[in-house]
Design a protein around this motif. Structure first.
Motif, PDB file in Angstrom:
ATOM      1  N   SER A   1       1.035  -1.531  -0.091  1.00 46.80           N
ATOM      2  CA  SER A   1      -0.131  -0.196   0.005  1.00 46.80           C
ATOM      3  C   SER A   1       0.822   0.961  -0.183  1.00 46.80           C
ATOM      4  N   ASP A   2       0.309   2.407  -0.423  1.00 47.09           N
ATOM      5  CA  ASP A   2       0.959   3.773  -0.371  1.00 47.09           C
ATOM      6  C   ASP A   2      -0.054   5.235  -0.224  1.00 47.09           C
ATOM      7  N   GLY A   3       0.238   5.755   0.180  1.00 48.55           N
ATOM      8  CA  GLY A   3      -0.022   7.082   0.475  1.00 48.55           C
ATOM      9  C   GLY A   3       0.217   8.188   1.243  1.00 48.55           C
ATOM     10  N   ILE A   4      -0.576   9.057   1.195  1.00 48.68           N
ATOM     11  CA  ILE A   4      -0.227  10.742   1.905  1.00 48.68           C
ATOM     12  C   ILE A   4      -0.309  11.065   3.359  1.00 48.68           C
ATOM     13  N   LEU A   5       0.354  10.938   4.096  1.00 48.96           N
ATOM     14  CA  LEU A   5      -0.294  10.998   5.703  1.00 48.96           C
ATOM     15  C   LEU A   5       0.323  12.673   5.689  1.00 48.96           C
ATOM     16  N   TYR A   6      -0.175  12.872   6.528  1.00 47.11           N
ATOM     17  CA  TYR A   6      -0.575  15.055   7.465  1.00 47.11           C
ATOM     18  C   TYR A   6       0.495  14.154   8.642  1.00 47.11           C
ATOM     19  N   GLU A   7       1.077  15.096   8.938  1.00 52.33           N
ATOM     20  CA  GLU A   7       2.100  14.709  10.262  1.00 52.33           C
ATOM     21  C   GLU A   7       2.389  15.616  11.305  1.00 52.33           C
ATOM     22  N   ARG A   8       1.842  16.029  12.917  1.00 54.44           N
ATOM     23  CA  ARG A   8       2.242  16.765  13.177  1.00 54.44           C
ATOM     24  C   ARG A   8       2.718  15.988  14.792  1.00 54.44           C
ATOM     25  N   SER A   9       4.533  16.660  14.622  1.00 51.51           N
ATOM     26  CA  SER A   9       5.238  16.224  15.548  1.00 51.51           C
ATOM     27  C   SER A   9       5.510  17.429  16.500  1.00 51.51           C
ATOM     28  N   ASP A  10       5.909  16.947  17.925  1.00 51.96           N
ATOM     29  CA  ASP A  10       6.909  16.955  18.618  1.00 51.96           C
ATOM     30  C   ASP A  10       7.519  16.349  19.444  1.00 51.96           C
ATOM     31  N   LEU A  11       8.807  16.842  18.778  1.00 44.94           N
ATOM     32  CA  LEU A  11      10.167  15.771  19.685  1.00 44.94           C
ATOM     33  C   LEU A  11      10.833  16.496  20.598  1.00 44.94           C
ATOM     34  N   TYR A  12      11.801  15.403  20.766  1.00 43.24           N
ATOM     35  CA  TYR A  12      12.298  16.438  22.268  1.00 43.24           C
ATOM     36  C   TYR A  12      13.631  16.844  21.934  1.00 43.24           C
ATOM     37  N   ASP A  13      13.266  18.146  22.257  1.00 44.78           N
ATOM     38  CA  ASP A  13      14.029  19.306  22.112  1.00 44.78           C
ATOM     39  C   ASP A  13      15.840  18.867  21.645  1.00 44.78           C
ATOM     40  N   LEU A  14      16.308  19.289  21.019  1.00 48.41           N
ATOM     41  CA  LEU A  14      17.656  19.180  20.545  1.00 48.41           C
ATOM     42  C   LEU A  14      18.651  20.293  21.089  1.00 48.41           C
ATOM     43  N   PRO A  15      19.903  20.186  21.669  1.00 48.35           N
ATOM     44  CA  PRO A  15      20.141  21.716  21.986  1.00 48.35           C
ATOM     45  C   PRO A  15      20.993  22.441  20.821  1.00 48.35           C
ATOM     46  N   GLU A  16      21.075  21.746  19.511  1.00 56.27           N
ATOM     47  CA  GLU A  16      22.388  22.496  18.724  1.00 56.27           C
ATOM     48  C   GLU A  16      20.900  22.953  17.517  1.00 56.27           C
ATOM     49  N   GLU A  17      19.532  22.585  17.305  1.00 58.23           N
ATOM     50  CA  GLU A  17      19.020  22.857  16.523  1.00 58.23           C
ATOM     51  C   GLU A  17      17.362  23.646  17.247  1.00 58.23           C
ATOM     52  N   GLY A  18      17.560  23.636  18.870  1.00 60.61           N
ATOM     53  CA  GLY A  18      16.185  23.996  19.383  1.00 60.61           C
ATOM     54  C   GLY A  18      15.226  22.925  19.388  1.00 60.61           C
ATOM     55  N   THR A  19      14.048  24.010  19.243  1.00 60.78           N
ATOM     56  CA  THR A  19      12.328  23.396  19.489  1.00 60.78           C
ATOM     57  C   THR A  19      12.677  22.399  18.570  1.00 60.78           C
ATOM     58  N   ASN A  20      11.813  21.801  18.129  1.00 61.18           N
ATOM     59  CA  ASN A  20      11.196  20.387  17.494  1.00 61.18           C
ATOM     60  C   ASN A  20       9.561  20.076  17.391  1.00 61.18           C
ATOM     61  N   ARG A  21       9.339  21.078  16.925  1.00 60.70           N
ATOM     62  CA  ARG A  21       8.329  20.943  16.049  1.00 60.70           C
ATOM     63  C   ARG A  21       7.804  21.431  15.030  1.00 60.70           C
ATOM     64  N   TYR A  22       7.148  20.569  14.198  1.00 61.74           N
ATOM     65  CA  TYR A  22       6.710  21.318  12.723  1.00 61.74           C
ATOM     66  C   TYR A  22       5.849  20.483  12.221  1.00 61.74           C
ATOM     67  N   ASP A  23       5.181  20.597  11.632  1.00 63.24           N
ATOM     68  CA  ASP A  23       4.336  19.882  10.424  1.00 63.24           C
ATOM     69  C   ASP A  23       5.034  18.831   9.512  1.00 63.24           C
ATOM     70  N   VAL A  24       4.167  18.247   8.537  1.00 60.68           N
ATOM     71  CA  VAL A  24       4.852  17.789   7.791  1.00 60.68           C
ATOM     72  C   VAL A  24       4.741  16.887   6.958  1.00 60.68           C
ATOM     73  N   PHE A  25       3.742  16.829   5.255  1.00 59.59           N
ATOM     74  CA  PHE A  25       3.323  15.808   4.262  1.00 59.59           C
ATOM     75  C   PHE A  25       4.508  14.683   4.262  1.00 59.59           C
ATOM     76  N   ARG A  26       3.839  13.093   4.888  1.00 59.67           N
ATOM     77  CA  ARG A  26       4.784  12.571   4.176  1.00 59.67           C
ATOM     78  C   ARG A  26       4.152  10.821   3.115  1.00 59.67           C
ATOM     79  N   ASN A  27       5.157  10.361   2.398  1.00 57.12           N
ATOM     80  CA  ASN A  27       4.688   9.261   1.922  1.00 57.12           C
ATOM     81  C   ASN A  27       4.881   8.240   2.371  1.00 57.12           C
TER      82      ASN A  27
END
Length: 244
Positions: free
Chosen positions: A139-165
């Motif tokens: 199967s294959d399709g498109i997903l909408y994702e909203r993520s809240d990841l652990y903060d990484l010191p080198e990248e700052g807050t890691n909250r983002y929205d993304v579309f995935r295959n």
């Protein structure tokens, strides 16, 4: 050794058939409890993996819910506290062997450094093999994702929205109605960044002891490129299942 092998073959052949979906059986309940424990002079470690699945299957559609919780410690330090819950459904009113699918899931994971992750999407699937003892589905399709990841010191807050295959391989093989091998594998690339991807793989082998009860060994692998984290779990335990 030959006598042992021959005895196992005779035992497997003598076991009764187990229930499957049919015209009067539309519900399925599956509970798996597996784990590993290791104790040495320096300390102890353990991982417990519990999963509950419920399905409704009709000619025109199927509906599934899956929930799992993995908890573990190593030398008194937390190693896993990972929770996953998903609802998905398939609609078979289309060409033969093709179907439409929809999915919504929630996940949080200490080992993968995920505070929260929500996914929802739709797509199409194709049954490569679809007989009673062998099922292989792509199967294959498109997903909408909203993520809240652990903060990484080198990248700052890691909250983002993304579309995935989201590409999935799912399989199930039954050998002499006693041995069941099944698994699900996902590869999910972000449409905007091919270096942002998720890998999920779960494979299990179960040997039926009696109706509804099996001894099970499983391998679970997860990788999240965004946090550069991965885990691999090899566990064993029991499975209870019921068709009704």
């Amino acid at each position: 050794m030959q006598k042992i092998v021959a005895g196992l073959v005779l035992w497997m052949g003598s076991l009764p058939a187990f229930s499957q979906f049919n015209d009067t059986t539309h519900h399925y309940l599956n509970y798996v409890s597996t784990g590993t424990i290791n104790k040495t002079n320096e300390g102890s470690s353990y991982v417990l993996n519990n999963a509950l699945r419920f399905s409704i299957s009709k000619r025109e559609y199927t509906f599934n819910t899956t929930n799992s919780w993995i908890y573990g410690k190593s030398l008194s330090n937390l190693s896993n506290n990972d929770f996953f819950s998903a609802l998905d459904g398939n609609l078979y009113k289309t060409l033969e062997h093709f179907y439409y699918w929809g999915l919504a899931s929630y996940e949080k994971s200490f080992s993968l450094k995920i505070n929260h992750r929500l996914q929802a999407g739709v797509g199409v699937g194709y049954s490569v093999f679809d007989v009673e003892k062998l099922r292989v589905v792509l199967s294959d399709g498109i997903l909408y994702e909203r993520s809240d990841l652990y903060d990484l010191p080198e990248e700052g807050t890691n909250r983002y929205d993304v579309f995935r295959n989201s590409f999935r391989l799912k399989f199930r093989a039954v050998i002499r109605e006693v041995i069941v091998i099944e698994g699900t594998d996902f590869l999910q690339h972000a449409l905007s960044d091919r270096k942002d991807y998720i890998v999920k793989s779960s494979t299990s082998l179960s040997i039926k002891l009696k109706k509804g009860l099996s001894v099970t060994g499983s391998i679970v692998y997860n990788k999240l490129s965004k946090t550069r984290r991965e885990n691999l779990l090899v566990t064993y335990g029991l499975t209870y299942e019921k068709y009704f």
